[in-house]
Design a protein around this motif. Structure first.
Motif, mmCIF file in Angstrom:
data_model
loop_
_atom_site.group_PDB
_atom_site.id
_atom_site.type_symbol
_atom_site.label_atom_id
_atom_site.label_comp_id
_atom_site.label_asym_id
_atom_site.label_seq_id
_atom_site.Cartn_x
_atom_site.Cartn_y
_atom_site.Cartn_z
ATOM 1 N N ALA A 105 32.605 39.893 -0.613
ATOM 2 C CA ALA A 105 32.408 39.792 0.839
ATOM 3 C C ALA A 105 30.934 39.930 1.182
ATOM 4 O O ALA A 105 30.150 40.483 0.426
ATOM 5 C CB ALA A 105 33.216 40.862 1.562
ATOM 6 N N ARG A 106 30.599 39.435 2.363
ATOM 7 C CA ARG A 106 29.289 39.644 2.972
ATOM 8 C C ARG A 106 29.541 40.386 4.273
ATOM 9 O O ARG A 106 30.632 40.281 4.844
ATOM 10 C CB ARG A 106 28.589 38.314 3.243
ATOM 11 C CG ARG A 106 28.264 37.560 1.961
ATOM 12 C CD ARG A 106 27.737 36.181 2.228
ATOM 13 N NE ARG A 106 28.789 35.379 2.854
ATOM 14 C CZ ARG A 106 28.565 34.312 3.603
ATOM 15 N NH1 ARG A 106 27.351 33.906 3.851
ATOM 16 N NH2 ARG A 106 29.573 33.636 4.135
ATOM 17 N N PHE A 107 28.558 41.110 4.757
ATOM 18 C CA PHE A 107 28.790 41.958 5.921
ATOM 19 C C PHE A 107 27.815 41.656 7.045
ATOM 20 O O PHE A 107 26.608 41.586 6.846
ATOM 21 C CB PHE A 107 28.691 43.435 5.525
ATOM 22 C CG PHE A 107 29.764 43.829 4.563
ATOM 23 C CD1 PHE A 107 31.028 44.157 5.018
ATOM 24 C CD2 PHE A 107 29.535 43.827 3.197
ATOM 25 C CE1 PHE A 107 32.046 44.487 4.137
ATOM 26 C CE2 PHE A 107 30.538 44.154 2.304
ATOM 27 C CZ PHE A 107 31.795 44.487 2.772
ATOM 28 N N ALA A 108 28.369 41.482 8.238
ATOM 29 C CA ALA A 108 27.574 41.329 9.452
ATOM 30 C C ALA A 108 27.170 42.729 9.918
ATOM 31 O O ALA A 108 27.744 43.720 9.473
ATOM 32 C CB ALA A 108 28.407 40.637 10.529
ATOM 33 N N SER A 109 26.200 42.787 10.811
ATOM 34 C CA SER A 109 25.849 44.086 11.397
ATOM 35 C C SER A 109 27.114 44.700 11.959
ATOM 36 O O SER A 109 27.876 44.036 12.665
ATOM 37 C CB SER A 109 24.836 43.923 12.530
ATOM 38 O OG SER A 109 23.594 43.499 12.019
ATOM 39 N N ASP A 110 27.344 45.958 11.638
ATOM 40 C CA ASP A 110 28.569 46.579 12.149
ATOM 41 C C ASP A 110 28.398 46.972 13.600
ATOM 42 O O ASP A 110 27.312 46.854 14.171
ATOM 43 C CB ASP A 110 29.034 47.742 11.265
ATOM 44 C CG ASP A 110 28.024 48.864 11.171
ATOM 45 O OD1 ASP A 110 27.269 49.077 12.132
ATOM 46 O OD2 ASP A 110 28.003 49.543 10.129
ATOM 47 N N SER A 116 20.746 47.472 17.348
ATOM 48 C CA SER A 116 19.474 47.450 16.609
ATOM 49 C C SER A 116 19.102 46.025 16.219
ATOM 50 O O SER A 116 17.933 45.633 16.279
ATOM 51 C CB SER A 116 19.558 48.324 15.353
ATOM 52 O OG SER A 116 19.779 49.653 15.692
ATOM 53 N N GLN A 117 20.096 45.243 15.808
ATOM 54 C CA GLN A 117 19.861 43.848 15.437
ATOM 55 C C GLN A 117 19.380 43.051 16.647
ATOM 56 O O GLN A 117 18.422 42.285 16.560
ATOM 57 C CB GLN A 117 21.146 43.242 14.865
ATOM 58 C CG GLN A 117 21.054 41.795 14.481
ATOM 59 C CD GLN A 117 20.203 41.549 13.248
ATOM 60 O OE1 GLN A 117 19.956 42.456 12.473
ATOM 61 N NE2 GLN A 117 19.739 40.335 13.078
ATOM 62 N N VAL A 118 20.041 43.236 17.774
ATOM 63 C CA VAL A 118 19.664 42.533 19.007
ATOM 64 C C VAL A 118 18.258 42.947 19.444
ATOM 65 O O VAL A 118 17.430 42.099 19.811
ATOM 66 C CB VAL A 118 20.700 42.810 20.127
ATOM 67 C CG1 VAL A 118 20.215 42.284 21.472
ATOM 68 C CG2 VAL A 118 22.043 42.182 19.763
ATOM 69 N N ASN A 125 11.003 37.820 19.376
ATOM 70 C CA ASN A 125 10.942 36.614 20.196
ATOM 71 C C ASN A 125 10.219 36.795 21.528
ATOM 72 O O ASN A 125 9.719 35.825 22.087
ATOM 73 C CB ASN A 125 12.357 36.076 20.446
ATOM 74 C CG ASN A 125 12.901 35.348 19.253
ATOM 75 O OD1 ASN A 125 12.602 34.181 19.052
ATOM 76 N ND2 ASN A 125 13.671 36.032 18.426
ATOM 77 N N GLN A 126 10.184 37.999 22.056
ATOM 78 C CA GLN A 126 9.648 38.188 23.406
ATOM 79 C C GLN A 126 8.358 38.996 23.479
ATOM 80 O O GLN A 126 7.700 38.996 24.503
ATOM 81 C CB GLN A 126 10.707 38.853 24.282
ATOM 82 C CG GLN A 126 11.947 37.999 24.461
ATOM 83 C CD GLN A 126 13.069 38.724 25.183
ATOM 84 O OE1 GLN A 126 12.932 39.857 25.612
ATOM 85 N NE2 GLN A 126 14.208 38.069 25.323
ATOM 86 N N SER A 127 7.976 39.676 22.411
ATOM 87 C CA SER A 127 6.818 40.561 22.503
ATOM 88 C C SER A 127 5.489 39.839 22.338
ATOM 89 O O SER A 127 4.456 40.350 22.778
ATOM 90 C CB SER A 127 6.918 41.666 21.446
ATOM 91 O OG SER A 127 6.753 41.114 20.140
ATOM 92 N N GLY A 128 5.480 38.674 21.696
ATOM 93 C CA GLY A 128 4.224 37.973 21.443
ATOM 94 C C GLY A 128 3.412 38.607 20.320
ATOM 95 O O GLY A 128 2.261 38.242 20.113
ATOM 96 N N ASN A 140 21.201 32.403 15.680
ATOM 97 C CA ASN A 140 21.499 32.050 14.290
ATOM 98 C C ASN A 140 22.253 33.129 13.531
ATOM 99 O O ASN A 140 22.454 33.006 12.321
ATOM 100 C CB ASN A 140 20.209 31.710 13.529
ATOM 101 C CG ASN A 140 19.606 30.398 13.996
ATOM 102 O OD1 ASN A 140 20.323 29.454 14.293
ATOM 103 N ND2 ASN A 140 18.295 30.360 14.073
ATOM 104 N N MET A 141 22.655 34.184 14.218
ATOM 105 C CA MET A 141 23.421 35.226 13.532
ATOM 106 C C MET A 141 24.769 34.640 13.111
ATOM 107 O O MET A 141 25.342 33.809 13.809
ATOM 108 C CB MET A 141 23.627 36.437 14.439
ATOM 109 C CG MET A 141 22.356 37.248 14.648
ATOM 110 S SD MET A 141 22.553 38.601 15.839
ATOM 111 C CE MET A 141 23.813 39.571 15.080
ATOM 112 N N VAL A 142 25.254 35.079 11.964
ATOM 113 C CA VAL A 142 26.530 34.584 11.440
ATOM 114 C C VAL A 142 27.655 35.473 11.961
ATOM 115 O O VAL A 142 27.629 36.695 11.792
ATOM 116 C CB VAL A 142 26.516 34.568 9.899
ATOM 117 C CG1 VAL A 142 27.855 34.121 9.355
ATOM 118 C CG2 VAL A 142 25.392 33.666 9.389
ATOM 119 N N ALA A 143 28.623 34.849 12.605
ATOM 120 C CA ALA A 143 29.764 35.594 13.150
ATOM 121 C C ALA A 143 30.718 35.995 12.032
ATOM 122 O O ALA A 143 30.853 35.297 11.033
ATOM 123 C CB ALA A 143 30.496 34.741 14.186
#
Length: 195
Positions: A105-110, A116-118, A125-128, A140-143
């Motif tokens: 198995a592979r694991f997504a952020s729990d 933390s991931q967000v 992406n927003q801080s420059g 692009n996160m994998v569901a």
């Protein structure tokens, strides 16, 4: 003759490097033990119980065949329904680690690490602050295909001579799209103390 002396010197140097010359700090009554040894200090939930549960659940889930093709799984914290403190996150971490080692198995952020991931994606992406070519793109996160969740409960019985604790650990794998439970298993542990 010089080559022979050099080899002997090298062997002596390697042998002396292998010995432990570090000083030992601490108390007199402390020693290392075998982390896999059965621990029976009390009848409360302990390291042996955690190892037995993780090994049993991992083996059962890996052998079920449901994890064909290394699907992505999101792990939810185990619900502690006992009267004692149990670090249930360690149970799920052990199960995840063992499943990862088997390659099933592979694991997504729990669910607890998702924020933390967000936050990391927003920062990039927003801080420059980051070079555009190195920024991780949003969207692009994998569901996860499956959700793994479970609970641990206990029944405690006492008399003047005995204390009996019965633990039941349940775990299930749920298909996120259909909501159907695709796999379930339980592990039971009984610990009795004579007073």
């Amino acid at each position: 003759m010089f080559a022979r002396f050099s080899i002997l010197a090298l062997v002596a140097l390697l042998a002396s490097g292998c010995s432990n010359t570090s000083p030992v700090l601490g108390g007199k009554n402390i020693s290392y033990g075998d982390s896999k040894a059965v621990e029976l200090v009390t009848n409360e939930f302990g390291s042996t119980d955690l190892q037995m549960i993780a090994e049993s659940m991992t083996r059962s889930l890996a052998q079920s065949g449901i994890l064909q093709g290394r699907p992505v799984v999101q792990v939810y914290d185990v619900k502690n329904k006992t009267s004692e403190y149990i670090d249930t996150r360690e149970i799920t971490t052990s199960i995840k680690t063992q499943l990862m080692k088997t390659g099933t198995a592979r694991f997504a952020s729990d669910n607890t690490d998702m924020q933390s991931q967000v936050d990391q994606l927003k920062l990039q992406n927003q801080s420059g602050l980051y070079k555009k070519s190195t920024v991780s793109k949003t969207g692009n996160m994998v569901a996860a295909k499956y959700r793994l969740e479970g609970s641990i409960s206990s029944i405690v019985k006492r008399s003047s001579d005995y204390k009996d604790v019965f633990y039941k650990f349940s775990l299930q794998l749920i298909d996120v799209e259909s909501g159907l439970a695709e796999w379930m298993d339980e592990k039971e542990i009984r610990k009795t103390t004579e007073r």
